[in-house]
Design an enzyme around this catalytic site. Sequence first.
Site, PDB file in Angstrom:
ATOM      1  N   SER A  49      78.916  44.685  79.774  1.00  0.00           N
ATOM      2  CA  SER A  49      79.524  43.623  80.599  1.00  0.00           C
ATOM      3  C   SER A  49      80.875  43.207  80.013  1.00  0.00           C
ATOM      4  O   SER A  49      81.654  42.541  80.684  1.00  0.00           O
ATOM      5  CB  SER A  49      78.592  42.410  80.701  1.00  0.00           C
ATOM      6  OG  SER A  49      78.160  41.993  79.422  1.00  0.00           O
ATOM      7  N   LYS A 117      70.349  49.780  73.845  1.00  0.00           N
ATOM      8  CA  LYS A 117      69.717  49.520  75.145  1.00  0.00           C
ATOM      9  C   LYS A 117      70.333  50.480  76.155  1.00  0.00           C
ATOM     10  O   LYS A 117      71.534  50.745  76.101  1.00  0.00           O
ATOM     11  CB  LYS A 117      69.974  48.068  75.578  1.00  0.00           C
ATOM     12  CG  LYS A 117      69.592  47.784  77.023  1.00  0.00           C
ATOM     13  CD  LYS A 117      69.729  46.323  77.377  1.00  0.00           C
ATOM     14  CE  LYS A 117      71.082  45.931  77.933  1.00  0.00           C
ATOM     15  NZ  LYS A 117      71.518  46.664  79.133  1.00  0.00           N
ATOM     16  N   GLU A 186      66.117  42.368  84.489  1.00  0.00           N
ATOM     17  CA  GLU A 186      67.242  41.582  85.018  1.00  0.00           C
ATOM     18  C   GLU A 186      67.034  41.330  86.506  1.00  0.00           C
ATOM     19  O   GLU A 186      66.875  42.278  87.288  1.00  0.00           O
ATOM     20  CB  GLU A 186      68.562  42.333  84.790  1.00  0.00           C
ATOM     21  CG  GLU A 186      69.760  41.572  85.350  1.00  0.00           C
ATOM     22  CD  GLU A 186      71.117  42.173  84.986  1.00  0.00           C
ATOM     23  OE1 GLU A 186      71.166  43.122  84.181  1.00  0.00           O
ATOM     24  OE2 GLU A 186      72.125  41.663  85.515  1.00  0.00           O
TER      25      GLU A 186
HETATM   26  O1  KIV Z   1      76.068  44.486  79.735  1.00  0.00           O
HETATM   27  C1  KIV Z   1      75.326  43.503  79.699  1.00  0.00           C
HETATM   28  O2  KIV Z   1      75.700  42.387  79.290  1.00  0.00           O
HETATM   29  C2  KIV Z   1      73.979  43.679  80.196  1.00  0.00           C
HETATM   30  C3  KIV Z   1      73.334  42.457  80.713  1.00  0.00           C
HETATM   31  C4  KIV Z   1      73.825  42.196  82.097  1.00  0.00           C
HETATM   32  C5  KIV Z   1      71.891  42.564  80.662  1.00  0.00           C
HETATM   33  O3  KIV Z   1      73.486  44.757  80.220  1.00  0.00           O
END
Ligand code: KIV
Length: 284
Positions: A49, A117, A186
């Site tokens: 993000s 992740k 999410e």
């Molecule tokens: O990139 C990010 O901050 C994320 C969140 C939206 C979970 O993957």
Amino acid sequence: MSERKKVTIRTLFDKVVKQKPISWLTCYDYPTAYFQEKAGIDMILVGDSLGMTMLGYDSTLPVTMNDMIRHTQAVRRGAPMVFLVGDMPYMSYQPSVETAIRNAGRFMAEAFCDSIKLEGGAEMADRIEGIVSAGIPAMGHLGLTPQSAAALGGFRVQGRGAAQAKKIIDDAKALENAGAFAILLEMVPDRVTKIITERAEDCIILSLGSGPDAHGQLLIYHDMFGLYPKFKPRMAKVFGNAGEVILNGLTQYAKEVSDKTFPAPENWFTIKDEEYEELLDLLK
Ligand code: KIV
């Protein structure tokens, strides 16, 4: 020197056993990481993000591994004790298991992450399995997965229909069976999250806008402090309007420079009279 003990996977599972919710925030820079660690936050996600919140793109897709590594290194310097999760950016794991392992390894070796992740359900189980078998803790991400926003029809709640909810529940089990130690949900409906959390055997379930029944909560830092000017997701709670404080300060600064009330004597440096006289002589 930080006064905190290092947060490890063990610490997180201990919290789950003791039914103490885990706190998790996004973060992309050194000073914010410093404050988050000091505030006692358990986990930090350096999310892709950052493409939107820090780099001003309209999506996360243009973010590269090098962007991620640089920001993650800065965060680790500010928060050495938190549990740090590096977010695998678009196309850093989709092409193959080998690509996924190599890029996950960069997060660990170059940015000292505790885990990575990645987004996706059963179709990504082999990526999770490969990364875990390389000795790297891996977290899944289900529900709204921003890298697939185009395929999902935009940034919308996922799993409102029974069939779609069942698929998310099945995907969660597939990721857990592949070795994911945690899964982020999410924008998944609260009762679907509750089912997934109750069925998780050896997997930590985390919620972003997915209700209170997960083992922990995630928020996007920029949303909680009014720092993202383009929009605020409905699920985000604003804990303070730092954006407004900053804008007021900037406006005041522009005014004070313009009307010459800034700088004041305490904002500059002087030279002693005798040095100044000598300087003038030298300049003659
Ligand atoms: O990139 C990010 O901050 C994320 C969140 C939206 C979970 O993957």
